[in-house]
Design an enzyme around this catalytic site. Structure first.
Site, short mmCIF file in Angstrom:
data_model
loop_
_atom_site.label_atom_id
_atom_site.label_comp_id
_atom_site.label_asym_id
_atom_site.label_seq_id
_atom_site.Cartn_x
_atom_site.Cartn_y
_atom_site.Cartn_z
N ASN A 9 4.35 54.33 -28.28
CA ASN A 9 3.72 53.49 -29.30
C ASN A 9 4.31 53.95 -30.63
OD1 ASN A 9 2.11 52.18 -31.11
ND2 ASN A 9 0.17 52.76 -30.14
N ARG A 90 4.82 49.72 -26.59
CA ARG A 90 3.86 48.82 -27.21
C ARG A 90 4.59 48.06 -28.32
NH1 ARG A 90 -0.52 49.81 -31.76
NH2 ARG A 90 -1.38 47.71 -31.72
N HIS A 179 -4.55 43.08 -30.07
CA HIS A 179 -5.32 43.90 -29.11
C HIS A 179 -5.32 43.27 -27.71
CE1 HIS A 179 -8.01 45.54 -32.61
NE2 HIS A 179 -7.04 46.39 -32.34
N HIS A 207 -13.43 44.56 -28.83
CA HIS A 207 -12.68 45.80 -29.02
C HIS A 207 -13.01 46.29 -30.44
CE1 HIS A 207 -9.10 48.51 -28.72
NE2 HIS A 207 -9.30 48.48 -30.02
N ARG A 240 -10.18 46.89 -42.97
CA ARG A 240 -9.80 45.48 -43.18
C ARG A 240 -11.05 44.63 -43.40
NH1 ARG A 240 -6.59 45.59 -38.01
NH2 ARG A 240 -4.73 46.76 -38.53
N GLY A 332 -17.19 50.71 -29.91
CA GLY A 332 -17.84 50.01 -28.79
C GLY A 332 -18.23 50.95 -27.66
N ASN A 334 -18.89 54.26 -28.00
CA ASN A 334 -19.73 55.40 -28.38
C ASN A 334 -20.93 55.08 -29.25
OD1 ASN A 334 -18.13 57.73 -27.31
ND2 ASN A 334 -16.56 56.72 -28.53
N GLU A 384 -5.09 51.25 -23.09
CA GLU A 384 -3.91 50.42 -23.31
C GLU A 384 -2.64 51.05 -22.75
OE1 GLU A 384 -5.71 50.19 -27.33
OE2 GLU A 384 -4.48 48.39 -27.51
P1 ADP Z 1 -8.07 53.10 -32.89
O1 ADP Z 1 -8.37 51.68 -33.19
O2 ADP Z 1 -7.32 53.78 -33.98
O3 ADP Z 1 -7.56 53.37 -31.50
P2 ADP Z 1 -10.57 54.16 -31.92
O4 ADP Z 1 -10.67 53.16 -30.81
O5 ADP Z 1 -10.43 55.60 -31.57
O6 ADP Z 1 -9.49 53.80 -32.99
O7 ADP Z 1 -11.91 53.99 -32.78
C1 ADP Z 1 -12.11 54.67 -33.97
C2 ADP Z 1 -13.54 54.37 -34.44
O8 ADP Z 1 -14.45 54.80 -33.42
C3 ADP Z 1 -13.92 55.12 -35.71
O9 ADP Z 1 -14.66 54.24 -36.55
C4 ADP Z 1 -14.83 56.20 -35.19
O10 ADP Z 1 -15.78 56.58 -36.13
C5 ADP Z 1 -15.50 55.49 -34.04
N1 ADP Z 1 -16.13 56.47 -33.14
C6 ADP Z 1 -15.55 57.40 -32.36
N2 ADP Z 1 -16.48 58.17 -31.74
C7 ADP Z 1 -17.68 57.71 -32.16
C8 ADP Z 1 -19.04 58.06 -31.90
N3 ADP Z 1 -19.34 59.07 -31.09
N4 ADP Z 1 -20.01 57.33 -32.50
C9 ADP Z 1 -19.72 56.32 -33.33
N5 ADP Z 1 -18.46 55.93 -33.62
C10 ADP Z 1 -17.47 56.61 -33.04
#
Ligand code: ADP
Length: 401
Positions: A9, A90, A179, A207, A240, A332, A334, A384
């Site tokens: 990537n 990617r 995505h 996503h 964004r 989504g 967490n 991904e």
């Molecule tokens: P990317 O789009 O860069 O791949 P990720 O899918 O890792 O990013 O998502 C990043 C987001 O997920 C951030 O806003 C981060 O705060 C949120 N995040 C990660 N872990 C948690 C958690 N335990 N609770 C809430 N938000 C979380």
């Protein structure tokens, strides 16, 4: 020797990489190179037995970085009996040309170059990664997996903007969506998890990472999505804005004299959760600030959740009703509170939250609605890189046959 797939990537200043065993669908190692394109480039490789740091990466361009990472791994690959049989890249924008992943040869790579005007920041960096891999691994086939490809099934009424026709015919101004690799993967995994055929499910996938997008899936294909010509359209994201009145940039320009380029940058980098909260683009930090009573952080969360629910309801038009709602991405997977809020706002669509199940699920797959809920919501962690490894493996072994 076992055949492995290298997944790349390539961004302009960082390259993420991972090595997969495609038969077992297992990640063998991963890593990241940072400050790519500068003499201070460095890489971290995460191996099962620990990390390796690489600092002397020559002039630090994509080719130097990849070459050094591979030579740094040479002994480990030999020890493990692995060789690299394919590279999966990617690629961000495949325009209208690419409806699925593709083996990269002169002709297809030229077509990816033709898409540079559609993604002037991303595609050149992706292509630099492909060219580096071609130089460093000249015998190994390369495969491109596009963020846009999954959405090429959208009907014209979903992808056309109501703008002057030559903007579309001459400039390609239409909605493409992004995505796609993630939406494709989680929709398939969700159907498997529920043990129901994907083709029979009216599904909306959310996503929610740093970038956020939603996709409406019918008969197993994308029929609409929230991102558009660029990843700026749609729901509120980390930095964004998502949808704004298209009159906003002109208004800001009139009032401040700012260049359009700066305003676009502000909409991409200084807006979203960061702009609203003034705290951070990171959901965890915004939650912490909101819990401490910060009113702007609270407002950011409210706008995020409201706009998300509103957009999901809008996409229910594309699917003509919803059977399954899937959450994925860092937020989504967490953030139990945002999932609960969205489900509560969408109760009228037939979503009944199972609070206990929802609170217990972080980073693993599972259902978060009650058994009698007419619509099933679930969490599916995205992967991904695995899809890229799968596609690269499939396309290159097919070519061998
Ligand atoms: P990317 O789009 O860069 O791949 P990720 O899918 O890792 O990013 O998502 C990043 C987001 O997920 C951030 O806003 C981060 O705060 C949120 N995040 C990660 N872990 C948690 C958690 N335990 N609770 C809430 N938000 C979380």
């Amino acid at each position: 020797m076992s055949a492995t797939v290298l997944v790349l990537n390539s961004g302009s200043s960082s390259v993420k990489f991972a090595l997969y065993d495609p038969e077992r669908e297992q990640e063998l190692l991963s890593g990241i190179a940072e400050r790519v394109g500068t003499p201070r480039a460095s890489a971290t490789i995460r191996l099962p037995d620990g990390e390796r740091e690489l600092t002397d990466l020559g002039d630090g361009d994509h080719q130097a970085v990849l070459s050094r990472v591979l030579s740094g791994l040479g002994d480990w690959l030999d020890e493990q009996g692995h060789h690299i049989a394919a590279v999966g890249h990617r690629l961000v924008h495949g325009g209208e040309r690419f409806h699925s992943s593709v083996v990269l040869d002169e002709e297809t790579l030229a077509a990816v170059r033709d898409c540079i005007p559609l993604a002037p920041l991303h595609n050149p960096a992706n292509i630099a990664g492909v060219e580096a891999a071609q130089q460093v691994l000249p015998e190994v086939p390369q495969v491109g997996v596009f963020d846009t490809a999954f959405h090429q099934t959208m009907p014209a009424h979903a992808y056309r903007y109501a703008v002057p026709p030559e903007w579309y015919s001459d400039l390609g101004v239409r909605r493409y969506g992004f995505h796609g690799t993630s939406h494709r993967y989680v929709s398939q995994r969700a159907a498997e998890f529920l043990d129901r055929p994907l083709a029979e499910l009216r599904m909306i996938t959310a996503h929610l990472g740093n970038g956020c997008s939603l996709t409406a899936i019918r008969d197993g294909v994308s029929v609409d999505t929230s991102m558009g010509l660029t990843p700026l359209e749609g729901v509120v994201m980390g930095t964004r804005s998502g949808d704004v009145d298209p009159g906003v940039p002109g208004y800001v320009q009139d009032r401040t004299g700012a260049e359009l380029e700066q305003i676009t940058l502000d909409l991409n980098k200084r807006s979203g959760l960061l702009g609203l909260s003034g705290v951070s683009n990171d959901m965890r930090e915004i939650r912490a600030a909101a819990d401490d009573g910060d009113p702007d952080a609270r407002l950011a969360l409210e706008v995020f959740g409201y706009r998300l629910a509103k957009y999901i309801a809008a996409l229910a038009v594309a699917t003509e009703g919803v059977d399954v709602l899937v959450f994925t991405g860092g937020i989504g997977e967490n953030d139990t509170q945002i999932r609960a809020e969205v489900l509560q706002r969408l109760g009228f669509l037939g979503l009944r939250l199972d609070s206990g199940a929802n609170d217990a699920l972080r980073g693993e797959p599972g259902v978060i609605t009650t058994e009698d809920s007419p619509v099933t919501a679930l969490v599916i962690p995205t992967d991904e890189e695995l899809v890229i490894a799968r596609d690269a493996h499939q396309l290159t072994t097919e070519a061998d046959r």
